[in-house]
Design an enzyme around this catalytic site. Structure first.
Site, short mmCIF file in Angstrom:
data_model
loop_
_atom_site.label_atom_id
_atom_site.label_comp_id
_atom_site.label_asym_id
_atom_site.label_seq_id
_atom_site.Cartn_x
_atom_site.Cartn_y
_atom_site.Cartn_z
N HIS A 41 0.85 -1.36 -0.07
CA HIS A 41 -0.16 -0.05 0.09
C HIS A 41 0.97 1.40 0.11
CE1 HIS A 41 0.20 0.86 4.35
NE2 HIS A 41 0.35 -0.47 4.55
N ASP A 92 6.28 1.26 6.51
CA ASP A 92 5.06 0.81 6.36
C ASP A 92 4.31 1.95 5.40
OD1 ASP A 92 2.28 -0.14 6.57
OD2 ASP A 92 2.24 0.60 8.53
N GLU A 150 -4.74 2.05 2.55
CA GLU A 150 -4.87 0.80 3.42
C GLU A 150 -4.94 1.32 5.05
OE1 GLU A 150 -3.58 -2.01 6.09
OE2 GLU A 150 -2.64 -0.32 6.13
N GLU A 151 -4.25 2.23 5.48
CA GLU A 151 -4.17 2.62 6.61
C GLU A 151 -5.62 3.13 7.35
OE1 GLU A 151 -1.99 1.78 8.29
OE2 GLU A 151 -0.02 1.93 7.50
N ASP A 180 3.61 -6.30 3.03
CA ASP A 180 3.52 -5.27 4.31
C ASP A 180 3.73 -5.40 5.78
OD1 ASP A 180 2.31 -2.98 5.17
OD2 ASP A 180 0.16 -3.52 5.20
N HIS A 203 4.19 3.37 11.91
CA HIS A 203 3.07 4.30 12.48
C HIS A 203 3.71 5.24 13.40
CE1 HIS A 203 -0.53 1.54 11.90
NE2 HIS A 203 0.33 1.27 10.84
ZN LIG Z 1 0.86 -1.34 6.30
#
Ligand SMILES: [Zn+2]
Length: 458
Positions: free
Chosen positions: A278, A290, A324-325, A352, A422
């Site tokens: 993603h 990520d 995606e998130e 991922d 994140h």
């Molecule tokens: Zn991810």
């Protein structure tokens, strides 16, 4: 040496000796036909830092890429142009409407005893607070059970879930469902200990999921260090008062896109092997782990094939999914668009889970398909990406994999993905170039062989 043994041995025995020399201890098999292209893909990938340089360029130029942001759309346009430069075919953007959540200014501080700012990140999709903030006494709990036991004492409080990280699957429920669980008992706001191993006082954002039947309260993550501090204060009997301020809100849905590039199959172009990651990220750091890294290594697998003029019988397609998130709209839009061709999806592979220390792949599918994949993975022994784990998949491929019962794979990585994901620390320096080259080579070999082998993977 070869000539001399041929003089001394009958031809049939020589053939046997040669095959055994190529695969010591193994019976000759169809996989042997793929030793040469695999060796070329591996050599090409390991001889350069192309994937890492591309990931560094992506992060340095566009930064983080939250859905609805200009950063994401600029990065998408760049990816399209770069894929065309790589010589990928049918490069295109496929429209997806995405949620547009913005963080705004935010803070949390202890207002009594004393004034002490805490490090925080609001949770994605959270509502904001009134401009003056939410000020309330703190209640720390270590589980949902402790929350429920507290009962009436929850009302009007700012609840902190102080749950140390075990696995992502286990601990993430406090971030996702914590706000509504606390709101159900009348909490004014929710804080969660960051979902990740304790780092250097670094908060982790991530999305929450409000229950439809509960009030929506503002929610944020604080660091492990600050969560432990608040726990100690409560344990001593100190009444701690906090003020949380968040400007978070939703704007109208924004236009975004999945990016697609292909190498069309030479014999069965309608049958497709799908790879991807993603392209969106949280709005902190540069989303390199990520999931910029996952996007780049799957894309790189295509570039390597193209560079070596390896055109498999079936089509290989890379998809950089959007959103995606905090919505998964890219993965859902893909299913919607490709539903009529779902039976032509041979395999879907998502990366991922980081590209810090690739070790192999997770696989979900039939036993027959698993044993085929394990044979292919034997081609990856020299780069140590040959482990095949019990289950594979990914958030973005999930809807299509489920709807079409398609064999699914994920890149498995032993790196410390959850330490940085994140967070503001998700930057390219956490990833080393050789790991990205190994990941790219491994995905290229898996994709090429499955797209080219005589029998379809079933
Ligand atoms: Zn991810």
């Amino acid at each position: 040496m070869f000539n001399r043994s041929r003089c001394l041995t009958p031809p049939v025995v020589t053939v046997f000796i040669v095959l055994f020399a190529i695969t010591p201890g193994a019976q000759p098999s169809w996989v042997d036909a793929y030793r040469e292209p695999s060796a070329k893909l591996i050599a090409e990938s390991m001889s350069s830092r192309f994937a890492w340089e591309r990931l560094a360029l992506l992060g340095d130029t566009f930064g983080n890429r939250l859905s609805g942001s200009q950063n994401l759309e600029d990065a998408i346009d760049w990816a399209v142009a770069e894929m065309k430069k790589d010589g990928l075919e049918n490069v295109r953007k496929e429209p997806v409407k995405v949620p547009h959540w913005v963080r705004g200014m935010e803070s949390v501080e202890i207002v009594s005893p004393g004034r002490h700012p805490l490090v925080m990140l609001g949770l994605g999709n959270s509502v904001g607070t009134p401009p003056e903030g939410v000020e309330a006494d703190l209640l720390v709990v270590r589980s949902f059970q402790e929350l429920d036991t507290a009962g009436d004492r929850v009302r009007g409080k700012i609840v902190l879930f102080n749950v140390p990280f075990t696995t992502y699957g286990e601990t993430v429920q406090y971030r996702a469902s914590g706000p509504s669980r606390a709101a159900a008992l009348g909490a004014a706001a929710m804080l969660v200990r960051s979902v990740g191993p304790a780092g250097l006082r670094t908060p982790h954002t991530g999305s929450l999921r409000y229950a439809d039947d509960q009030p929506r309260i503002p929610a944020a993550a604080i660091t492990a260090e600050d969560a432990d501090r608040l726990q100690r204060m409560q344990n001593r009997g100190t009444v701690v008062r906090l003020r949380l301020k968040m400007e978070a809100k939703f704007l109208p849905d924004a236009q975004s896109y999945n990016v697609i590039g292909e190498i069309r199959g030479s014999e069965r172009p309608e049958e497709v092997v799908v790879l991807g990651g993603h392209f969106d990220s949280w709005d902190v750091g540069t989303g390199s782990t990520d999931d910029g890294g996952g996007c780049v290594v799957t894309w790189e697998a295509m570039r390597l094939m193209k560079r070596l003029n390896l055109r498999p019988k079936r089509t290989v397609r890379v998809v950089l999914w959007t959103n995606e998130e905090n919505g998964l709209r890219g993965g859902l839009a893909y299913l919607e668009k490709y539903k009529p061709q779902i039976d032509n999806h041979v395999l879907m592979l998502e990366s991922d889970g980081g590209v810090m220390s690739p070790r192999g792949f997770g696989f979900s599918g039939s036993d027959t398909a698993r044993s085929t994949v394990m044979q292919i993975a034997s081609l990856l022994r020299e780069i140590r990406v040959d482990r095949i784990g019990p289950s594979g998949g990914g958030a973005d491929i999930g809807p299509t994999v489920e709807a079409g019962r398609i064999p699914a794979m994920s890149l498995d990585d032993d790196g410390n993905y959850f330490l940085v994901h994140h967070t503001p620390a998700d930057t390219v320096d956490k990833i080393d170039p050789e790991s990205m080259s190994r990941a790219s080579a491994a995905i290229a070999v898996i994709a090429y062989v499955i797209a080219d082998m005589p029998e379809r993977l079933r």
